[in-house]
Each structure stands twice: as C-alpha cells, then as structure tokens.
Design an enzyme around this catalytic site. Structure first.
Site, PDB file in Angstrom:
ATOM      1  N   MET A  30      58.670  34.300 -59.747  1.00 39.19           N
ATOM      2  CA  MET A  30      59.951  34.121 -60.022  1.00 39.19           C
ATOM      3  C   MET A  30      59.973  32.350 -60.455  1.00 39.19           C
ATOM      4  O   MET A  30      61.025  31.820 -60.290  1.00 39.19           O
ATOM      5  CB  MET A  30      60.891  34.005 -58.790  1.00 39.19           C
ATOM      6  N   LEU A  33      56.721  27.209 -59.918  1.00 38.93           N
ATOM      7  CA  LEU A  33      55.453  27.541 -59.271  1.00 38.93           C
ATOM      8  C   LEU A  33      54.684  26.442 -58.421  1.00 38.93           C
ATOM      9  O   LEU A  33      55.126  25.002 -58.851  1.00 38.93           O
ATOM     10  CB  LEU A  33      54.471  27.576 -60.587  1.00 38.93           C
ATOM     11  N   HIS A  37      51.103  29.952 -55.855  1.00 38.20           N
ATOM     12  CA  HIS A  37      51.233  30.745 -57.125  1.00 38.20           C
ATOM     13  C   HIS A  37      49.890  30.719 -57.989  1.00 38.20           C
ATOM     14  O   HIS A  37      49.153  31.414 -58.553  1.00 38.20           O
ATOM     15  CB  HIS A  37      52.467  30.429 -57.885  1.00 38.20           C
ATOM     16  N   GLN A  61      67.138  41.445 -56.736  1.00 35.36           N
ATOM     17  CA  GLN A  61      66.649  41.334 -55.535  1.00 35.36           C
ATOM     18  C   GLN A  61      67.445  40.397 -54.660  1.00 35.36           C
ATOM     19  O   GLN A  61      67.061  40.289 -53.357  1.00 35.36           O
ATOM     20  CB  GLN A  61      65.139  40.911 -55.460  1.00 35.36           C
ATOM     21  N   ASP A 151      54.340  37.467 -48.554  1.00 35.55           N
ATOM     22  CA  ASP A 151      55.221  38.499 -48.388  1.00 35.55           C
ATOM     23  C   ASP A 151      54.421  39.929 -48.323  1.00 35.55           C
ATOM     24  O   ASP A 151      54.265  40.695 -48.898  1.00 35.55           O
ATOM     25  CB  ASP A 151      55.813  38.583 -49.978  1.00 35.55           C
ATOM     26  N   GLN A 154      56.133  43.148 -48.624  1.00 36.81           N
ATOM     27  CA  GLN A 154      56.395  43.627 -50.183  1.00 36.81           C
ATOM     28  C   GLN A 154      55.141  44.229 -50.546  1.00 36.81           C
ATOM     29  O   GLN A 154      55.111  45.295 -51.319  1.00 36.81           O
ATOM     30  CB  GLN A 154      56.508  42.309 -51.026  1.00 36.81           C
ATOM     31  N   LEU A 185      53.344  27.544 -48.567  1.00 39.68           N
ATOM     32  CA  LEU A 185      53.930  26.998 -49.613  1.00 39.68           C
ATOM     33  C   LEU A 185      54.965  27.973 -50.075  1.00 39.68           C
ATOM     34  O   LEU A 185      54.851  29.319 -49.872  1.00 39.68           O
ATOM     35  CB  LEU A 185      52.852  26.613 -50.711  1.00 39.68           C
TER      36      LEU A 185
HETATM   37  P1  AMP Z   1      57.675  34.287 -55.747  1.00 31.89           P
HETATM   38  O1  AMP Z   1      57.507  33.605 -56.828  1.00 31.89           O
HETATM   39  O2  AMP Z   1      58.065  33.474 -54.623  1.00 31.89           O
HETATM   40  O3  AMP Z   1      58.326  35.525 -56.013  1.00 31.89           O
HETATM   41  O4  AMP Z   1      56.178  34.634 -55.583  1.00 31.89           O
HETATM   42  C1  AMP Z   1      55.326  35.139 -56.369  1.00 31.89           C
HETATM   43  C2  AMP Z   1      54.127  35.651 -55.751  1.00 31.89           C
HETATM   44  O5  AMP Z   1      53.477  34.594 -55.194  1.00 31.89           O
HETATM   45  C3  AMP Z   1      54.132  36.817 -54.667  1.00 31.89           C
HETATM   46  O6  AMP Z   1      53.180  37.732 -54.851  1.00 31.89           O
HETATM   47  C4  AMP Z   1      54.171  35.993 -53.414  1.00 31.89           C
HETATM   48  O7  AMP Z   1      53.815  36.675 -52.304  1.00 31.89           O
HETATM   49  C5  AMP Z   1      53.307  34.839 -53.889  1.00 31.89           C
HETATM   50  N1  AMP Z   1      53.175  33.758 -53.042  1.00 31.89           N
HETATM   51  C6  AMP Z   1      54.146  32.968 -52.627  1.00 31.89           C
HETATM   52  N2  AMP Z   1      54.175  31.799 -51.895  1.00 31.89           N
HETATM   53  C7  AMP Z   1      52.710  31.978 -51.712  1.00 31.89           C
HETATM   54  C8  AMP Z   1      51.919  31.418 -50.781  1.00 31.89           C
HETATM   55  N3  AMP Z   1      52.300  30.341 -50.025  1.00 31.89           N
HETATM   56  N4  AMP Z   1      50.592  31.619 -50.719  1.00 31.89           N
HETATM   57  C9  AMP Z   1      50.117  32.690 -51.199  1.00 31.89           C
HETATM   58  N5  AMP Z   1      51.016  33.548 -52.311  1.00 31.89           N
HETATM   59  C10 AMP Z   1      52.306  33.111 -52.203  1.00 31.89           C
END
Ligand code: AMP
Length: 283
Positions: A30, A33, A37, A61, A151, A154, A185
């Site tokens: 989303m 970054l 990410h 969502q 997540d 998820q 993060l």
């Molecule tokens: P988001 O942009 O929050 O929807 O996350 C996109 C992807 O990045 C999802 O698969 C999240 O699980 C992953 N993600 C977000 N934060 C972290 C983190 N701190 N460590 C690993 N993966 C992450």
C-alpha cells in the site's frame, strides 16, 4: 523500471518479461515504503528474475472509522526506493482501474481463519484483502508473491485462498523487519509522536517476554497474558488483542504442547496509532 497505471500495461510488460524467459515475483504493497517492504523486494529477487511491485491503498480493506483518508501516500519517494532496488515494474492503479465505476455483482467471503486477531477486530478487513489480492494476482500473473510475517493471519488466509481458487502462484513469507530497538517497521509508525515512538518497542518486548516465560514456565498462557495486558495498559497502550494462537487455524490456544508452532500476537493502540506484531515460536 516501468511505472504503469492500467491493467493492459501491466499485462503487456509482464508478457514481455515472460517471453524473455523470466520468472516473475510480485510484491503487493500500500506504499509509504519502508525497509520492511524493501526486504520483501530483495527476497522476491532471490526467487525470481524480475520483480513487480504494486502500490495501491485499497479502500475495500478499511472500515469507515479507519484511517483510509489519512494513510500516508508518498508516491515519488516510493518510486525512488523501488528504483534503487532494481524493481522491474511498478503498478500504481487508481480506484477506477481496480474497481470500475459500475455496480458490483460479486464479493469474496472469508469464512474461516478470520474469527480472531485482526479478523476479529477489523470487520471486513480480510474480505477486502482477499478481493484486492485476488484481482492483483489475476492482473499480474506472477509465478511467486512475497508477503510479510508481520501480517501472519493475512498470509494464512491468502495461502488458503490460493489453494481454493487454484491460483497458479507460490507464496513466500518474509520475516518481520524491525527498527534497532525492536519495533516492527510499519507505514503507520509515521503517526507516532516522539513520546509514543519511545514507548512503541514495548509491544515486541512483551511478546518476547511471553515466549520466554512460556518456555520456562507452565504451558497455559492465560494468566501470563492477563499480566502482560496490564503491563501494556500501564504503559499507555490500549489493547486490542494479545494472545497465543495456533498457526494453522488461527485460533487461541489454552494449553501448549512441545514441538508445535504457535503465534504470539498483539495489536494495540498508542494514541491513534494501531500497532501489530507477532512471533512464531514453539516450546
Ligand atoms: P502494507 O503496505 O502495509 O500493506 O504491506 C505490504 C507488505 O509488506 C505486506 O506483505 C506486509 O506484511 C509487508 N510488511 C509490512 N511491514 C513489514 C515488516 N516490518 N516486515 C516485513 N514485512 C512487512
């Protein structure tokens, strides 16, 4: 790096990559970054020859009371970061491209795995995720996709979705990327005040304490969890959930047995910021 907005452009770019014999990895995000990410993009690269990143804040969502409107949107900085990671293709659709403007005849219902954790507290959350990821998988046509352990629920839901809907894609889970002080993060960490940012690592510290104490003490977590809920509360957190869950069914566990994998997971608010974290462990 190609940056495209339409489904047709994604398909045409991916077709070219595949025609030159490249295996494709997909990282849905989303945006806003951060290093978490980027760790997914790097892991994706290890499993494929070309990496596709999507950046889309999915309205489906977010519940009406949630932070869709204020969710950080940092497109230019995101593209710079993707470029620095040698991403091959970035897909940045808008709502019209993803959902059209007409009447909706279908939705995806998530029937299991969503009763507790984020599924329990965020109504419609995983329906929205299943819908958008289903669409994105159909649009991109990647060989593998990378999601974060942060997540975990998820990941489990998408694993089953891939099986039930026969998506021809392999899912890979990336470990939780953390700041030096342990805080997972998250794009939402940008909401934390300096004071809250100092307190925030306690959430992970508490999960670590729970795992350590379950390894050294009785295998029933409930009293321990009660104490840790109090500890978080005393430090200014507003608890959403804190528990031990089985990693298959995503249900709370009252008695742990040796050798099985469990998830110690928490969600809590610091001010208006909702933080989540988890540890996979066995005793
Ligand atoms: P988001 O942009 O929050 O929807 O996350 C996109 C992807 O990045 C999802 O698969 C999240 O699980 C992953 N993600 C977000 N934060 C972290 C983190 N701190 N460590 C690993 N993966 C992450």
């Amino acid at each position: 790096m190609d940056v495209v907005n339409t489904v047709e452009e994604v398909r045409s770019c991916v077709r070219k990559l595949k025609n030159s014999g490249k295996k494709i990895a997909f990282v849905p995000t989303m945006g806003a970054l951060h290093e978490g990410h980027l760790s997914l993009i790097r892991l994706a690269r290890q499993h494929a020859d070309a990496v596709v990143v999507s950046i889309y804040v999915n309205p489906e969502q977010f519940a009406p009371n949630e932070d869709f409107g204020s969710y950080p949107r940092t497109a230019e900085a995101d593209l710079e970061k993707c470029r620095a990671e040698n991403t091959d293709l970035v897909f940045m659709p808008d709502d019209r491209i993803m959902y059209g403007t007409g009447e909706k005849y279908f939705s995806i219902e998530v029937r299991e795995l969503n009763k507790y954790l984020d599924g329990g507290s965020r109504k419609g959350f995983f329906q929205g995720i299943a819908l958008v990821v289903n669409k994105l998988f159909n649009i991109v046509g990647a060989d593998v996709a990378v999601f974060g352990q942060k997540d975990f629920q998820q990941f489990r839901i998408l694993e089953e979705m891939v099986k039930e809907f026969n998506h021809d894609i392999k899912l890979i889970m990336a470990p939780v990327a953390r700041a030096g002080d342990g805080l997972a993060l998250s794009s939402r960490n940008a909401y934390l005040s300096p004071e809250e940012r100092k307190t925030a690592p306690l959430l992970y510290a508490v999960l670590q304490q729970i795992v350590a104490e379950l390894r050294n003490g009785p295998p029933e977590p409930e009293i321990l969890l009660q104490n840790k809920r109090e500890l978080l509360k005393a430090n200014g957190f507003k608890n959403d959930y804190l528990g031990i869950f089985d990693t298959e069914k995503m249900q709370p566990v009252e008695h742990l047995v040796k050798g099985r994998n469990y998830l110690a997971a928490a969600a809590a608010y610091l001010g208006k910021t909702r933080l989540i974290d988890n540890i996979i462990f066995s005793i």
